[in-house]
Design an enzyme around this catalytic site. Structure first.
Site, PDB file in Angstrom:
ATOM      1  N   GLY A  34      28.660 -31.024 -30.310  1.00 28.04           N
ATOM      2  CA  GLY A  34      27.250 -31.382 -30.981  1.00 28.04           C
ATOM      3  C   GLY A  34      27.181 -32.758 -32.112  1.00 28.04           C
ATOM      4  N   TYR A  90      29.139 -30.831 -21.620  1.00 30.83           N
ATOM      5  CA  TYR A  90      29.668 -31.597 -20.664  1.00 30.83           C
ATOM      6  C   TYR A  90      30.829 -31.286 -20.404  1.00 30.83           C
ATOM      7  CZ  TYR A  90      32.407 -32.823 -25.573  1.00 30.83           C
ATOM      8  OH  TYR A  90      33.365 -32.718 -26.856  1.00 30.83           O
ATOM      9  N   ARG A 169      25.118 -43.785 -27.341  1.00 28.73           N
ATOM     10  CA  ARG A 169      25.459 -43.329 -26.196  1.00 28.73           C
ATOM     11  C   ARG A 169      25.173 -43.874 -25.068  1.00 28.73           C
ATOM     12  NH1 ARG A 169      28.979 -41.580 -29.350  1.00 28.73           N
ATOM     13  NH2 ARG A 169      29.037 -38.883 -29.711  1.00 28.73           N
ATOM     14  N   GLY A 259      34.140 -39.447 -35.024  1.00 28.85           N
ATOM     15  CA  GLY A 259      33.493 -40.146 -36.055  1.00 28.85           C
ATOM     16  C   GLY A 259      32.138 -38.826 -36.360  1.00 28.85           C
ATOM     17  N   ASP A 260      31.531 -37.510 -36.130  1.00 31.95           N
ATOM     18  CA  ASP A 260      31.381 -36.757 -37.038  1.00 31.95           C
ATOM     19  C   ASP A 260      32.026 -36.371 -38.538  1.00 31.95           C
ATOM     20  OD1 ASP A 260      29.988 -37.387 -34.748  1.00 31.95           O
ATOM     21  OD2 ASP A 260      30.470 -35.474 -33.999  1.00 31.95           O
TER      22      ASP A 260
END
Length: 317
Positions: A34, A90, A169, A259-260
């Site tokens: 997440g 996911y 998203r 990216g996180d």
């Protein structure tokens, strides 16, 4: 008590073996994932005190997610536990070009999507130095949008610095809807992060990435704005001008969560009072993150600093 508190959903990631499709695979690997949770993990591994606000089902999957975060040092005491509902999932396929990476979401109606503003633990926000969320949270529905608004407004009221990674998203909402919802949330934020694609599509900005950073900062009246441009690096616009940092090239095992990791590096710099240094930390964390399988970087502060001084893949002996 905390250097960072973050609000967001975590899901169970089910990945087909590399090169296989979901249709052909006989087994799926399970991990927790997440965006905001990934940031808390990365910063916890860098030695910062982090807390994660979310809503999970009190079942094996919910407990798996909370346990995975705790093993990295993230405080999950602000998690709201639901007695019923479902955990978002996911599914992931990864293969060499031209197939690449494909993600399929199964998160509609998840426990987190029902999180109400009044369920948020305000104490943990007031005890933090920095509060972070992403555009994914308000994309999950009206309750989450209102929760994100309260999270950021309570942080500002308590004098806590705030950041939001746009993280658009396209499978969750349109660019126009994202712009309408995010603009009020971003007004006056300390730090906004966006890819060059999101800056153009969501905020209708134009120009090179360096120019986009300046325009984005002005558009949302942020203290600072960072626009990332993949292998071309990242650009920071703040009150002192524009700073740029090249990406650190390296092999790719799994790009999900890169990216996180970059956002975590930025906040690392911000917590130390140096956003320009945060660009460097972010570049290093992003480069290291993609060498691990899974959404979180199983790296250390020493490895990040070593990469910034060494920048070589020679064996460490």
């Amino acid at each position: 008590m905390y250097d960072l508190v973050a609000l967001g959903e975590a899901m169970i990631r089910l990945a087909a073996p590399h090169g296989e499709s979901l249709e052909s695979a006989h087994i799926l690997e399970m991990r927790s994932a997440g965006s905001e949770a990934n940031v808390t993990v990365a910063l916890a591994r860098m030695g910062f005190r982090t807390s994660w606000i979310s809503k999970l089902v009190d079942d094996p999957l919910g407990r798996r997610i909370a346990g995975d975060l705790r093993r990295h040092g993230v405080d999950t005491s602000a998690v709201v536990w639901a007695t019923g509902g479902r955990t978002g999932l996911y599914f992931l396929e990864q293969a060499p070009s031209p197939r690449g990476v494909t993600v399929y979401y199964d998160r509609s109606g998840s426990a987190f999507s029902t999180l109400r503003p009044e369920e948020i633990d305000l104490t943990s926000i007031g005890q933090a130095r920095w509060a972070h969320t992403t555009g994914i949270t308000p994309a999950l529905g009206d309750p989450c949008a209102r929760s994100a608004e309260r999270f950021l407004s309570e942080a500002r009221a308590a004098g806590v610095a705030t950041s939001l990674d746009v993280n658009h998203r396209r499978k969750l909402w349109s660019a126009n809807k994202a712009r309408d919802v995010l603009m009020p949330l971003l007004d006056g934020i300390n730090l906004v992060i966006a890819t060059q694609e999101d800056a153009r599509e969501v905020f209708d900005l134009h120009g090179a990435p360096r120019e986009l950073a300046v325009q984005l900062r002005e558009r949302v009246r942020a203290g600072a704005a960072v626009v990332t441009a993949g292998v071309e690096g990242a650009h920071l616009a703040d009150g002192e001008g524009v700073h740029s940092e090249a990406a650190i090239p390296g092999a790719e095992v799994d790009p999900i969560g890169r990216g996180d990791a970059f956002a975590a590096g930025l906040i690392w710099g911000a917590l130390e009072g140096d956003l320009a240094a945060g660009l460097r930390y972010g570049a290093a964390l992003a480069s290291l993150s993609q060498t691990f399988w899974g959404d979180v970087p199983w790296t250390t502060r020493q490895e990040v600093l070593g990469l910034l001084t060494r920048r070589t893949d020679r064996p460490v002996r």
